[in-house]
Scaffold this motif. Sequence first.
Motif, PDB file in Angstrom:
ATOM      1  N   THR A   1       0.830  -1.209   0.000  1.00  0.00           N
ATOM      2  CA  THR A   1       0.000   0.000   0.000  1.00  0.00           C
ATOM      3  C   THR A   1       0.862   1.255   0.000  1.00  0.00           C
ATOM      4  OG1 THR A   1      -1.664  -1.197   1.259  1.00  0.00           O
ATOM      5  CG2 THR A   1      -1.866   1.203   1.171  1.00  0.00           C
ATOM      6  N   ALA A   2       2.004   1.214   0.690  1.00  0.00           N
ATOM      7  CA  ALA A   2       2.890   2.373   0.709  1.00  0.00           C
ATOM      8  C   ALA A   2       3.412   2.677  -0.688  1.00  0.00           C
ATOM      9  CB  ALA A   2       4.049   2.127   1.677  1.00  0.00           C
ATOM     10  N   LEU A   3       3.810   1.614  -1.428  1.00  0.00           N
ATOM     11  CA  LEU A   3       4.267   1.833  -2.804  1.00  0.00           C
ATOM     12  C   LEU A   3       3.128   2.342  -3.670  1.00  0.00           C
ATOM     13  CD1 LEU A   3       6.480   1.621  -4.938  1.00  0.00           C
ATOM     14  CD2 LEU A   3       5.738  -0.736  -5.370  1.00  0.00           C
ATOM     15  N   GLN A   4       1.923   1.795  -3.486  1.00  0.00           N
ATOM     16  CA  GLN A   4       0.773   2.267  -4.259  1.00  0.00           C
ATOM     17  C   GLN A   4       0.503   3.749  -3.987  1.00  0.00           C
ATOM     18  OE1 GLN A   4      -1.932  -1.133  -3.044  1.00  0.00           O
ATOM     19  NE2 GLN A   4      -2.568  -0.885  -5.181  1.00  0.00           N
ATOM     20  N   GLN A   5       0.684   4.161  -2.741  1.00  0.00           N
ATOM     21  CA  GLN A   5       0.461   5.572  -2.404  1.00  0.00           C
ATOM     22  C   GLN A   5       1.478   6.460  -3.103  1.00  0.00           C
ATOM     23  OE1 GLN A   5       0.168   6.191   1.792  1.00  0.00           O
ATOM     24  NE2 GLN A   5      -0.454   8.327   1.608  1.00  0.00           N
ATOM     25  N   VAL A   6       2.719   5.983  -3.189  1.00  0.00           N
ATOM     26  CA  VAL A   6       3.761   6.734  -3.898  1.00  0.00           C
ATOM     27  C   VAL A   6       3.417   6.865  -5.373  1.00  0.00           C
ATOM     28  CG1 VAL A   6       6.176   6.658  -4.643  1.00  0.00           C
ATOM     29  CG2 VAL A   6       5.602   6.165  -2.264  1.00  0.00           C
ATOM     30  N   ILE A   7       3.075   5.733  -5.999  1.00  0.00           N
ATOM     31  CA  ILE A   7       2.759   5.746  -7.442  1.00  0.00           C
ATOM     32  C   ILE A   7       1.534   6.601  -7.713  1.00  0.00           C
ATOM     33  CG2 ILE A   7       2.133   4.318  -9.411  1.00  0.00           C
ATOM     34  CD1 ILE A   7       5.004   3.973  -8.534  1.00  0.00           C
ATOM     35  N   MET A   8       0.514   6.497  -6.864  1.00  0.00           N
ATOM     36  CA  MET A   8      -0.718   7.262  -7.083  1.00  0.00           C
ATOM     37  C   MET A   8      -0.441   8.759  -7.039  1.00  0.00           C
ATOM     38  SD  MET A   8      -4.319   7.229  -4.992  1.00  0.00           S
ATOM     39  CE  MET A   8      -4.872   5.704  -5.732  1.00  0.00           C
ATOM     40  N   ASN A   9       0.290   9.222  -6.025  1.00  0.00           N
ATOM     41  CA  ASN A   9       0.573  10.655  -5.915  1.00  0.00           C
ATOM     42  C   ASN A   9       1.349  11.169  -7.119  1.00  0.00           C
ATOM     43  OD1 ASN A   9      -0.589  11.653  -3.440  1.00  0.00           O
ATOM     44  ND2 ASN A   9       0.866  10.393  -2.327  1.00  0.00           N
ATOM     45  N   LEU A  10       2.350  10.422  -7.564  1.00  0.00           N
ATOM     46  CA  LEU A  10       3.158  10.866  -8.701  1.00  0.00           C
ATOM     47  C   LEU A  10       2.347  10.827  -9.997  1.00  0.00           C
ATOM     48  CD1 LEU A  10       6.565   9.151  -7.836  1.00  0.00           C
ATOM     49  CD2 LEU A  10       5.909  11.541  -7.501  1.00  0.00           C
ATOM     50  N   ALA A  11       1.532   9.780 -10.175  1.00  0.00           N
ATOM     51  CA  ALA A  11       0.734   9.684 -11.404  1.00  0.00           C
ATOM     52  C   ALA A  11      -0.317  10.786 -11.470  1.00  0.00           C
ATOM     53  CB  ALA A  11       0.065   8.304 -11.471  1.00  0.00           C
ATOM     54  N   LEU A  12      -0.996  11.045 -10.356  1.00  0.00           N
ATOM     55  CA  LEU A  12      -2.021  12.087 -10.359  1.00  0.00           C
ATOM     56  C   LEU A  12      -1.404  13.475 -10.528  1.00  0.00           C
ATOM     57  CD1 LEU A  12      -4.474  10.818  -7.596  1.00  0.00           C
ATOM     58  CD2 LEU A  12      -4.635  10.574 -10.081  1.00  0.00           C
ATOM     59  N   ASN A  13      -0.233  13.686  -9.981  1.00  0.00           N
ATOM     60  CA  ASN A  13       0.459  14.964 -10.190  1.00  0.00           C
ATOM     61  C   ASN A  13       0.749  15.190 -11.669  1.00  0.00           C
ATOM     62  OD1 ASN A  13       0.480  15.956  -7.635  1.00  0.00           O
ATOM     63  ND2 ASN A  13       2.679  15.823  -7.319  1.00  0.00           N
ATOM     64  N   SER A  14       1.226  14.123 -12.338  1.00  0.00           N
ATOM     65  CA  SER A  14       1.504  14.232 -13.779  1.00  0.00           C
ATOM     66  C   SER A  14       0.221  14.499 -14.548  1.00  0.00           C
ATOM     67  CB  SER A  14       2.170  12.944 -14.274  1.00  0.00           C
ATOM     68  OG  SER A  14       3.433  12.762 -13.682  1.00  0.00           O
ATOM     69  N   ALA A  15      -0.855  13.809 -14.173  1.00  0.00           N
ATOM     70  CA  ALA A  15      -2.132  14.009 -14.874  1.00  0.00           C
ATOM     71  C   ALA A  15      -2.615  15.447 -14.720  1.00  0.00           C
ATOM     72  CB  ALA A  15      -3.172  13.033 -14.327  1.00  0.00           C
ATOM     73  N   ASP A  16      -2.547  15.988 -13.509  1.00  0.00           N
ATOM     74  CA  ASP A  16      -2.982  17.372 -13.285  1.00  0.00           C
ATOM     75  C   ASP A  16      -2.139  18.352 -14.088  1.00  0.00           C
ATOM     76  OD1 ASP A  16      -4.936  16.494 -11.588  1.00  0.00           O
ATOM     77  OD2 ASP A  16      -3.794  16.864  -9.753  1.00  0.00           O
ATOM     78  N   ALA A  17      -0.797  18.134 -14.105  1.00  0.00           N
ATOM     79  CA  ALA A  17       0.089  19.048 -14.834  1.00  0.00           C
ATOM     80  C   ALA A  17      -0.193  19.015 -16.328  1.00  0.00           C
ATOM     81  CB  ALA A  17       1.547  18.679 -14.550  1.00  0.00           C
ATOM     82  N   VAL A  18      -0.407  17.809 -16.878  1.00  0.00           N
ATOM     83  CA  VAL A  18      -0.673  17.677 -18.314  1.00  0.00           C
ATOM     84  C   VAL A  18      -2.024  18.285 -18.669  1.00  0.00           C
ATOM     85  CG1 VAL A  18      -1.158  15.996 -20.130  1.00  0.00           C
ATOM     86  CG2 VAL A  18       0.825  15.683 -18.635  1.00  0.00           C
ATOM     87  N   ARG A  19      -3.031  18.059 -17.821  1.00  0.00           N
ATOM     88  CA  ARG A  19      -4.359  18.608 -18.116  1.00  0.00           C
ATOM     89  C   ARG A  19      -4.363  20.131 -18.054  1.00  0.00           C
ATOM     90  NH1 ARG A  19      -6.897  16.006 -14.668  1.00  0.00           N
ATOM     91  NH2 ARG A  19      -6.813  17.542 -12.979  1.00  0.00           N
ATOM     92  N   GLU A  20      -3.694  20.719 -17.074  1.00  0.00           N
ATOM     93  CA  GLU A  20      -3.690  22.180 -16.940  1.00  0.00           C
ATOM     94  C   GLU A  20      -2.887  22.862 -18.043  1.00  0.00           C
ATOM     95  OE1 GLU A  20      -2.320  23.170 -13.067  1.00  0.00           O
ATOM     96  OE2 GLU A  20      -4.027  22.264 -12.022  1.00  0.00           O
ATOM     97  N   SER A  21      -1.807  22.206 -18.509  1.00  0.00           N
ATOM     98  CA  SER A  21      -0.934  22.840 -19.512  1.00  0.00           C
ATOM     99  C   SER A  21      -1.350  22.501 -20.945  1.00  0.00           C
ATOM    100  CB  SER A  21       0.511  22.410 -19.289  1.00  0.00           C
ATOM    101  OG  SER A  21       0.659  21.020 -19.527  1.00  0.00           O
ATOM    102  N   GLY A  22      -1.996  21.353 -21.104  1.00  0.00           N
ATOM    103  CA  GLY A  22      -2.350  20.927 -22.455  1.00  0.00           C
ATOM    104  C   GLY A  22      -1.193  20.346 -23.220  1.00  0.00           C
TER     105      GLY A  22
END
Length: 557
Positions: free
Chosen positions: A428-449
């Motif tokens: 679960t700790a590794l999943q939490q790491v991957i989730m935070n990094l993946a969602l950060n990338s998704a937010d950055a890509v969506r906001e910048s286009g």
Amino acid sequence: MHLIIVQGPGRGQRIVLGSDPITIGRDPSNDLIVDDTRASRKHAEVIPAGDETWLLRDGGSRNGTLLNDEIIDRTILEPGDVISIGDCQIAVHAVQEHLSTFSLKIDPESLQKQMRESGSDAPASKSLQEALFEVGILSQTDLPPEDLVQKVVEVIGTGVQFEAWGWIRWNDETGPYATGIRSSGTDSEKVDLQSLDPSRTLIEAARRRREGMISSQVGDAFQASVCLRRKQALSALALPLHGRGENATVLYLERGTGHQPFSAEELQWVAAVSAQLSVALQNSRLFVELKQAHDELLLSREQLTRQEKMVAIGRLASGFAHDLNNPLASVIGFLQLAQRGIDPDQANPNTTLHLQRAQDAADFCRALCRNLLAFARTRPFSQSSAAPFPILEAIKATLAICQARLRDAGLETVIEVDKDLLLAGDSTALQQVIMNLALNSADAVRESGTGSTLTIRGSQGSSGGIELEIEDDGPGMSPEIAKRAFDPLYTTKEGDRGSGLGLFVVHRIIEGAGGTVEVESTPGLGTLFRISIPDALARLGSEEIDPLQISSEWLES
């Protein structure tokens, strides 16, 4: 009165008797150095006795101290006395003209009047008032110290002629260093301490005595330290500037052959101008120290504010996790009932899959509550005894939970991880790491286009453990933002989309496992997170904590 070595080793050394004791001996640390084998390391001492009188006292020397050819233990010095130590003779002179010191409280007008009345032939082409006015204007500028000194020396050069100069400072580790100029005809060149090669005897004496000095006041010592090595050096002038004792700096002026030696009047002229320079340098230093103290105060206040926010967030997180447990327990229970009530032979495969994914997401939320409670209490990481788990499966399960956000951002995921790559500890700790990094990338890509791919790579580390890389081709971060990426409560997301805790939690999880996480980012080219986990991924907090069975006593502790 002052003491002058008139015969023997060190001939020409001179020192003015003041309010501080004067030591005489063979050791280089003495004020008067007697380089004679019959002199002891600390041979004698001259001590102020009050009312312009000084006491000569033998320091327990091997061969004794002679005063006027008579051996003494202690006695009052009188003008005309001669102290004998071996072949060295030190004369005691009354000071009729106090030429070896200068006062920073000198009155420029009276000094100039005195110079005019005495008919001094000192080559001062500019009046002292003009020079002081120009230096006063320079002192009000924001020039760096080195530039300020150079500008003031240029003003000094309009009143007192010299061929080379240096501003000599001392470093605790490397010793003295200088910046300065040597003139050659109409040209000039910048010089350092080695190429300037000043009289060390003169600058050390001026610094130690805290008084302006000219080369004639150290006599043969100046010739031994400069003229024997550089025949062109005829006369020099040294003035201590801001600071006292070991903290003082020295302004050094030098003349070569073809010029008259520096005179006492020129020393006083330069001293009067340099007095303003000393004040300006002191103010500059104080301003720098004040700014540093102010910056440290602002940093401390910011850190205190962050700590207060973290405490408030911890209390909020603890209450939030506790309140979430009841509905979460209901969700998990109903999902289990739904799975039990489905006939595997008649149920739609998609329904079974969706229920299983919902169960996985609920279990993940349960683990997040546990970690959130541990984070709120800042509990230490505990070593996990769980069996190794496949990293590839943990990553795929995490991306399945994040699938909707990744799809909305138009982000395609590429996983380059060996299915046999295992990691011990809490998945679960590794999943939490991957989730935070993946969602950060998704937010950055969506906001910048910009950006379309999220790549996750995994490999065995060279010294054990694993190496992970999470990379996107999104907008990237500036160096300033990347430097603060792992700071708690720091976010660049618009509105209320980000809490500023995602990357902080990632850093805390990896650091708690004894690993490292680094970020490399280039604006417009994407961001790469490089994670190294040396052994096992531990849990946040205690493994015995069950967020669905938390007592009120634990929450209040």
